[in-house]
Design an enzyme around this catalytic site. Structure first.
Site, PDB file in Angstrom:
ATOM      1  N   ARG A 238      30.311 -11.601   9.447  1.00 40.01           N
ATOM      2  CA  ARG A 238      30.094 -11.635  10.890  1.00 40.01           C
ATOM      3  C   ARG A 238      29.044 -10.584  11.209  1.00 40.01           C
ATOM      4  NH1 ARG A 238      32.040 -15.921  10.908  1.00 40.01           N
ATOM      5  NH2 ARG A 238      33.769 -16.768  12.153  1.00 40.01           N
ATOM      6  N   GLU A 267      24.332 -14.400  18.665  1.00 40.60           N
ATOM      7  CA  GLU A 267      23.846 -15.653  18.084  1.00 40.60           C
ATOM      8  C   GLU A 267      23.658 -16.697  19.178  1.00 40.60           C
ATOM      9  OE1 GLU A 267      26.429 -16.826  14.882  1.00 40.60           O
ATOM     10  OE2 GLU A 267      25.974 -15.045  13.696  1.00 40.60           O
ATOM     11  N   HIS A 286      23.336 -18.984  10.645  1.00 37.17           N
ATOM     12  CA  HIS A 286      24.778 -19.097  10.444  1.00 37.17           C
ATOM     13  C   HIS A 286      25.155 -20.447   9.813  1.00 37.17           C
ATOM     14  CE1 HIS A 286      28.819 -17.388  12.058  1.00 37.17           C
ATOM     15  NE2 HIS A 286      29.007 -18.053  10.933  1.00 37.17           N
TER      16      HIS A 286
END
Length: 325
Positions: A238, A267, A286
């Protein structure tokens, strides 16, 4: 009367059809845009189940409006975006999808390690820009992977899968975890050590720990200063486990060599973020678990756990089993 569920992102038809057979389904139809908080706030008031993604902030304010909600099934391993304490207080079970994405995420982690070490993105851009004029002895030279030392912070399923991949490259594997995993040491050959020793000795440092209050900024200015100047940091956990400001400074000042990042504090990452100005950063959107097979498996697992929860069963991967006490 059928229970009502809300899905926070458009899913493959085969997953949705299975849910529609049993429930009244409403779904946010956008593929690339998360459902706005204000819309989720309205929808959650009327549903028994929520099929969510890691992009939604499911906080106490939102949950207080969810008077009928019984189950939150998130299509992710991490659940730091959900207020688990608030959900438990309201007897809402929360489930996640570990296991099915282990190998795929380990694949991507090792691919990111290799791309950063061998400057793959830089080299590809070099060709595409027409800069390649001739072979040169030291052109775009990177770091060796075979026979190097890999340090893994967080030795859960993905960390152990990464260690198995490292074995094929004859890498020495160090790991740091909340608890020692002796069974995994026997299987992978990994060596348990403290965080400081891992950072000092590793050529590559891979962060694979969940985001908690204890692991936020587990890689900060102090930790980066301990690493080798030739070391490469990989983060597929993360974004907030790494202090991005400290990382930028360490990369810019040559305190470490490079970084491979699949996750970020915000993000999507802003296009004017300082990290994106550095050629020694490989940045991905991601995609750790982004294979067709794995994402479908995650969706099906999340759907099945939603079904189980709404039918009064205890789902396999319940985050807050206290709701059953």
């Amino acid at each position: 009367m059928k229970a009502r569920i809300y899905i926070t992102r458009k899913l493959p038809d085969e997953v949705v059809r299975g849910l529609q057979e049993q429930f009244h389904v409403t779904m946010w139809e956008k593929v690339d845009i998360p459902v706005p908080y204000e819309i989720l706030e309205k929808e959650i008031q009327h549903v028994d189940g929520l099929f969510s993604m890691l992009t939604e902030t499911i906080d106490e304010k939102l949950l207080q409006k969810a008077k009928k909600l019984k189950v939150i099934s998130t299509m992710a391993v991490g659940y730091n975006n959900i207020d688990i304490a608030a959900a438990s207080k309201q007897r809402i079970m929360v489930t996640h999808t570990p296991g099915v994405l282990t190998e795929t995420t380990a694949d991507l982690t090792f691919a990111l390690l290799m791309a950063a070490a061998r400057r793959v993105i830089e080299a590809s851009d070099y060709v595409r820009k027409g800069s390649w004029k001739t072979w040169s002895p030291m052109l775009l030279t990177g770091q060796d992977i075979y026979g190097s030392t890999l340090g893994i912070i967080g030795f859960g399923q993905i960390g152990q899968a990464l260690a198995r991949r490292a074995a094929g490259f004859n890498m020495k594997v160090l790991y740091y975890s909340r608890s020692r995993k002796e069974h995994a040491e026997k299987e992978t050959g990994a060596i348990y050590t403290d965080l400081e020793s891992l950072l000092k000795e590793s050529d590559f440092v891979s962060v694979l720990t969940p985001l908690t209050a204890e692991t936020k900024h587990i890689i900060d200015e102090k930790e980066l200063a301990l690493m080798k100047k030739t070391a490469i940091l990989i983060n597929t956990a993360r974004g907030e486990v790494v202090n991005e400001t400290a990382l930028y400074q360490a990369l810019q000042n040559g305190e470490i060599l490079a970084a491979g990042l699949d996750v970020f504090q915000e993000e999507p990452i802003s296009m004017d973020h300082p990290l994106l100005t550095l050629p020694n950063v490989v940045a991905l959107p991601h995609i750790g678990s982004a294979s067709v097979k794995t994402r479908l498996a995650m969706a099906h697992l999340a759907a099945q756990q939603l079904i189980d929860g709404l039918h009064g069963k205890r789902p396999e991967n319940t985050v807050n089993p206290i709701v059953f006490e």
